[in-house]
Design an enzyme around this catalytic site. Structure first.
Site, mmCIF file in Angstrom:
data_model
loop_
_atom_site.group_PDB
_atom_site.id
_atom_site.type_symbol
_atom_site.label_atom_id
_atom_site.label_comp_id
_atom_site.label_asym_id
_atom_site.label_seq_id
_atom_site.Cartn_x
_atom_site.Cartn_y
_atom_site.Cartn_z
ATOM 1 N N TYR A 140 2.786 -28.727 28.616
ATOM 2 C CA TYR A 140 1.622 -28.335 29.414
ATOM 3 C C TYR A 140 1.338 -26.878 29.083
ATOM 4 O O TYR A 140 2.252 -26.050 29.040
ATOM 5 C CB TYR A 140 1.927 -28.481 30.908
ATOM 6 C CG TYR A 140 0.835 -27.941 31.806
ATOM 7 C CD1 TYR A 140 -0.189 -28.761 32.247
ATOM 8 C CD2 TYR A 140 0.819 -26.591 32.194
ATOM 9 C CE1 TYR A 140 -1.207 -28.269 33.051
ATOM 10 C CE2 TYR A 140 -0.187 -26.091 32.990
ATOM 11 C CZ TYR A 140 -1.195 -26.930 33.416
ATOM 12 O OH TYR A 140 -2.199 -26.445 34.206
ATOM 13 N N GLU A 228 -7.107 -25.495 30.186
ATOM 14 C CA GLU A 228 -5.917 -26.289 30.487
ATOM 15 C C GLU A 228 -5.750 -27.396 29.459
ATOM 16 O O GLU A 228 -6.685 -28.153 29.211
ATOM 17 C CB GLU A 228 -6.019 -26.899 31.889
ATOM 18 C CG GLU A 228 -4.767 -27.656 32.251
ATOM 19 C CD GLU A 228 -4.906 -28.432 33.542
ATOM 20 O OE1 GLU A 228 -5.774 -29.312 33.618
ATOM 21 O OE2 GLU A 228 -4.144 -28.142 34.479
#
Ligand code: GDP
Ligand code: MN
Length: 424
Positions: A140, A228
């Site tokens: 991530y 993101e």
């Protein structure tokens, strides 16, 4: 996702402020973000956007081999979402072009519900067809604006993939955060440090560092408020690829980001927000049933707080800003009144540059034009207040007028409760 993560990394902020946050940012589709990445030298899998099943077929054929078919809606959690037609999941692997066509036909024109969209879901008008890469590890990676460090912060985890909120809740230490001094910018050592912490294979570390540096450059130059990537994939052939991209940009920077604003997909935005923007007004949708028309963000917050103090919940607030006039006030009132959840409206205006008589006339025009029957409570103060009150009184419209906010708020909550009661 920005909401939930920023909750963890920031100093506590009021719930109403947090709810108001998305209106300051705009976002673009994954396929547009991926193109931006590509233009800025960030590695991404090959992909094409398709608006029909046939285009999906052709895209998959062009790519060759297995592909991933991804619903293009402005929300995260697509993988685990479901379409209202019963089809499960907004991200699927297709073994053949025929399968890609079949999957696309189940997604295009349907509404996808994910844990970020709420019940209403988001309409899916296109899919993104990308080459399926063999991923050996999913990370991530995000760059966010952080209130507590007054600048960008890199947020990363070696537990990437689906549910980063879950990872953060279960094991906060699995989330690495690195604040960046916005004046100095990202340093090579910052990215190297993070890549080591995440445990990238030595052979891939350089690619990871390179990706982080380039994403930071893009973040700054595009006035982003969020980048993101989940997952950031490490492939079996030693590449680091952005497999997913959720970008938000600062609404206040649109004047110098004309290219980016062209990428906005109007079908994904709350139509009331779009309508409000047309008139230079700021509309924020909330969950309650009292409509609020105010001028200035500070007064908006105070209005919401006092409504809550009396046990009510705001359905929205519409900030008139400083440039409103009789015409835009009329449009503003129509937008607030058009929400079917709204049982009563509270107008709380401090007339400074906006004159109270213009506010009054705007409301009267809206009520007359739309033949509105929703009860209206008005608290006016400031320039031309007497004239404003006289206009309202002479209009013959049932408006509850007050000089002070407390009795006005108490009244609007009472009217709302009556409306709920009468429907029982
Ligand atoms: P999200 O659920 O909205 O965040 O959508 P994602 O794009 O992250 O897709 C959900 C999951 O599908 C990811 O966690 C990946 O495991 C997988 N996935 C998404 N895109 C790709 C891709 O291009 N290649 C492969 N192999 N897997 C992918
Ligand atoms: Mn994802």
């Amino acid at each position: 996702m920005f909401k939930s993560l920023s909750k963890r990394i920031s100093a506590p902020i009021s719930k109403s402020l947090r709810t108001a946050q998305p209106a300051r940012a705009f976002s673009v589709h994954e396929h547009s973000s991926v193109e931006l990445f590509s233009q800025n030298g960030v590695a991404v899998p090959l992909g094409f956007v398709a608006t029909t099943p046939q285009e999906a077929f052709e895209a998959a054929k062009k790519i060759g081999g297995e592909t991933v078919v991804k619903a293009q809606v402005l929300a995260g959690g697509r993988g685990k979402g479901h379409f209202k037609n019963g089809f499960q999941g907004g991200v699927h692997v297709a073994k053949t072009p025929e399968e890609a066509r079949d999957l696309a036909s189940k997604m295009i024109g349907q509404t996808l519900v994910t844990k970020q969209t709420g019940e209403a879901g988001k309409e899916c008008h296109k899919v993104f067809i990308v080459e399926k890469k063999q991923i050996v590890h999913e990370y991530y990676f995000a760059i966010l604006l952080d209130r507590s460090s007054y600048g960008p912060v890199l947020v990363a985890s070696s537990f990437g993939g689906m549910d980063i909120e879950g990872v953060a809740a279960k094991d906060p230490s699995a989330i690495h955060k690195l604040p960046i001094d916005i004046n100095k910018g990202i340093q090579l050592s910052d990215a190297e440090h993070l890549a080591s912490e995440l445990g990238f294979k030595d052979s891939n570390k350089q690619a990871a560092v390179d990706t982080m540096m380039k994403l930071y450059e893009l973040f700054i130059k595009s006035d982003a408020t969020q980048i993101e990537i989940n997952p950031l994939g490490e492939t079996s052939d030693g590449k680091v690829l952005c497999m997913d991209a959720k970008l938000n940009f600062d609404d206040n920077a649109t004047f110098r980001q004309a290219k980016l604003t062209e990428l906005i997909d109007i079908s994904q935005v709350d139509p009331r927000e779009t309508e409000a923007k047309k008139w230079d007004l700021n509309y924020i949708g909330l969950d309650g049933n009292i409509g609020c028309l105010v001028n200035g963000a500070g007064l908006a917050m105070a209005t919401m707080d006092i409504i809550k103090m009396y046990g009510g919940e705001p359905a929205n607030f519409l900030d008139l800003g400083g440039t409103a006039n009789e015409k835009t006030i009329c449009e503003a009132f129509k937008i607030v009144a058009a929400d079917p959840k709204v049982n009563a409206i509270l107008v709380n205006i401090f007339g400074g540059i906006i004159r109270c008589d213009a506010v009054a006339q705007g409301i009267i025009n809206a009520v007359n034009q739309q033949k509105l029957t929703i009860p209206v409570v008005v608290r006016l103060q400031g320039t031309n207040v007497e004239l404003g009150k006289k206009l309202m009184k002479d209009s013959g419209i049932a408006i509850f007028a007050y000089d002070d906010l407390k009795p006005a708020a108490s009244k609007v909550v009472e009217l709302n409760n009556q409306a709920i009661e009468s429907r029982k």
